[in-house]
Motif scaffolding. Structure first.
Motif, PDB file in Angstrom:
ATOM      1  N   UNK A   1       0.836  -1.193   0.000  1.00 16.70           N
ATOM      2  CA  UNK A   1       0.000   0.000   0.000  1.00 16.70           C
ATOM      3  C   UNK A   1       0.873   1.246   0.000  1.00 16.70           C
ATOM      4  N   UNK A   2       0.338   2.326  -0.544  1.00 17.73           N
ATOM      5  CA  UNK A   2       1.030   3.611  -0.468  1.00 17.73           C
ATOM      6  C   UNK A   2       0.504   4.453   0.694  1.00 17.73           C
ATOM      7  N   UNK A   3      -0.349   3.869   1.515  1.00 17.53           N
ATOM      8  CA  UNK A   3      -0.935   4.568   2.659  1.00 17.53           C
ATOM      9  C   UNK A   3       0.041   4.694   3.822  1.00 17.53           C
ATOM     10  N   UNK A   4      -0.244   5.666   4.657  1.00 17.27           N
ATOM     11  CA  UNK A   4       0.300   5.739   6.010  1.00 17.27           C
ATOM     12  C   UNK A   4      -0.908   5.609   6.921  1.00 17.27           C
ATOM     13  N   UNK A   5      -0.873   4.689   7.846  1.00 10.53           N
ATOM     14  CA  UNK A   5      -1.957   4.628   8.823  1.00 10.53           C
ATOM     15  C   UNK A   5      -1.384   4.963  10.192  1.00 10.53           C
ATOM     16  N   UNK A   6      -2.272   5.354  11.087  1.00 11.92           N
ATOM     17  CA  UNK A   6      -1.873   5.654  12.456  1.00 11.92           C
ATOM     18  C   UNK A   6      -2.746   4.833  13.384  1.00 11.92           C
ATOM     19  N   UNK A   7      -2.125   4.392  14.451  1.00 10.98           N
ATOM     20  CA  UNK A   7      -2.865   3.587  15.403  1.00 10.98           C
ATOM     21  C   UNK A   7      -2.237   3.764  16.773  1.00 10.98           C
ATOM     22  N   UNK A   8      -2.973   3.393  17.784  1.00  9.83           N
ATOM     23  CA  UNK A   8      -2.435   3.332  19.132  1.00  9.83           C
ATOM     24  C   UNK A   8      -1.948   1.926  19.387  1.00  9.83           C
ATOM     25  N   UNK A   9      -0.668   1.783  19.671  1.00 11.69           N
ATOM     26  CA  UNK A   9      -0.069   0.467  19.888  1.00 11.69           C
ATOM     27  C   UNK A   9       0.451   0.342  21.308  1.00 11.69           C
ATOM     28  N   UNK A  10       0.502  -0.880  21.772  1.00  6.53           N
ATOM     29  CA  UNK A  10       1.013  -1.192  23.104  1.00  6.53           C
ATOM     30  C   UNK A  10       2.410  -0.598  23.263  1.00  6.53           C
ATOM     31  N   UNK A  11       2.620   0.154  24.335  1.00  6.12           N
ATOM     32  CA  UNK A  11       3.896   0.817  24.573  1.00  6.12           C
ATOM     33  C   UNK A  11       5.056  -0.159  24.722  1.00  6.12           C
ATOM     34  N   UNK A  12       4.746  -1.420  24.978  1.00  8.45           N
ATOM     35  CA  UNK A  12       5.800  -2.416  25.145  1.00  8.45           C
ATOM     36  C   UNK A  12       6.275  -2.997  23.813  1.00  8.45           C
ATOM     37  N   UNK A  13       5.579  -2.723  22.705  1.00  8.31           N
ATOM     38  CA  UNK A  13       6.056  -3.189  21.405  1.00  8.31           C
ATOM     39  C   UNK A  13       7.386  -2.538  21.068  1.00  8.31           C
ATOM     40  N   UNK A  14       8.142  -3.170  20.208  1.00  7.99           N
ATOM     41  CA  UNK A  14       9.405  -2.614  19.746  1.00  7.99           C
ATOM     42  C   UNK A  14       9.273  -2.106  18.334  1.00  7.99           C
ATOM     43  N   UNK A  15       9.375  -0.782  18.149  1.00  6.16           N
ATOM     44  CA  UNK A  15       9.248  -0.138  16.840  1.00  6.16           C
ATOM     45  C   UNK A  15      10.507   0.670  16.549  1.00  6.16           C
ATOM     46  N   UNK A  16      10.628   1.079  15.302  1.00  9.56           N
ATOM     47  CA  UNK A  16      11.709   1.978  14.890  1.00  9.56           C
ATOM     48  C   UNK A  16      11.448   3.379  15.428  1.00  9.56           C
ATOM     49  N   UNK A  17      12.523   4.151  15.509  1.00  5.98           N
ATOM     50  CA  UNK A  17      12.440   5.557  15.916  1.00  5.98           C
ATOM     51  C   UNK A  17      13.142   6.392  14.854  1.00  5.98           C
ATOM     52  N   UNK A  18      12.493   7.485  14.465  1.00  2.12           N
ATOM     53  CA  UNK A  18      13.122   8.498  13.622  1.00  2.12           C
ATOM     54  C   UNK A  18      13.193   9.776  14.428  1.00  2.12           C
ATOM     55  N   UNK A  19      14.275  10.487  14.301  1.00  2.00           N
ATOM     56  CA  UNK A  19      14.448  11.744  15.014  1.00  2.00           C
ATOM     57  C   UNK A  19      14.257  12.906  14.045  1.00  2.00           C
ATOM     58  N   UNK A  20      13.697  13.993  14.557  1.00  2.00           N
ATOM     59  CA  UNK A  20      13.423  15.195  13.784  1.00  2.00           C
ATOM     60  C   UNK A  20      14.227  16.346  14.379  1.00  2.00           C
ATOM     61  N   UNK A  21      14.871  17.123  13.531  1.00  3.42           N
ATOM     62  CA  UNK A  21      15.645  18.269  14.018  1.00  3.42           C
ATOM     63  C   UNK A  21      14.747  19.315  14.638  1.00  3.42           C
ATOM     64  N   UNK A  22      15.227  19.920  15.724  1.00  4.87           N
ATOM     65  CA  UNK A  22      14.460  20.952  16.418  1.00  4.87           C
ATOM     66  C   UNK A  22      14.373  22.229  15.605  1.00  4.87           C
TER      67      UNK A  22
END
Length: 171
Positions: free
Chosen positions: A150-171
């Protein structure tokens, strides 16, 4: 490591992963030689929420609102995923729908570490999950997701204990 030099624990025991309420990370299938350099680490949300900061000085984990600004700028959630994904099939499974990487985000399908299956790693090649700094409720945080089909981006609330990637954004 956090910004103050404190080590973020690397949890390799799948059984220990789901019981955590403090910052931790894992490398897909506990195989850093094969996966860490390409896909990076998978962090639980407690790492994101830690005051010591997981991003370098001058950077932060984007909020859900900041991810919304990005997806809106890229044309909306129905097309933004493709514009955020790495092109080709070197890492994404076929068909890698809509992948143009017009944004330069170069999202990779690192999969995730789940709490519902006793800390196992799943979905590498299929999905890219990224933490935002925004809570959904006391047990869940918001995260954008990208899909191989899919070319979609979806958003969801996920369990805080899952392990996901992190991207950082410049201030």
């Amino acid at each position: 490591h956090y910004n103050d030099g404190s080590e973020i624990p690397n949890i390799t025991n799948n059984g220990d992963w789901g019981s955590l309420s403090a910052g931790a990370y894992g490398v897909y299938n506990n195989d850093p030689l094969l996966n860490a350099d390409i896909y990076g680490n998978l962090y639980n949300w407690y790492t994101v929420d830690d005051d010591r900061g997981v991003c370098p000085e001058g950077w932060h984990v984007p909020s859900d609102e900041e991810y919304t600004v990005l997806t809106d700028f890229l044309g909306g959630e129905n097309v933004a995923g493709g514009k955020m994904k790495e092109t080709g099939l070197d890492h994404w499974n076929s068909p890698n729908t809509g992948a143009t990487n017009e944004s330069g985000f170069t999202a990779l399908p690192a999969g995730y570490r789940t709490t519902t299956s006793n800390g196992t790693y799943i979905d590498m090649g299929n999905f890219g999950y990224f933490w935002s700094s925004s809570e959904y409720n006391s047990n869940h945080a918001l995260n954008p997701r990208l899909y191989y089909d899919s070319s979609n981006v979806s958003r969801d609330g996920s369990d805080k204990q899952n392990g996901f990637s992190i991207r950082c954004l410049g201030d």
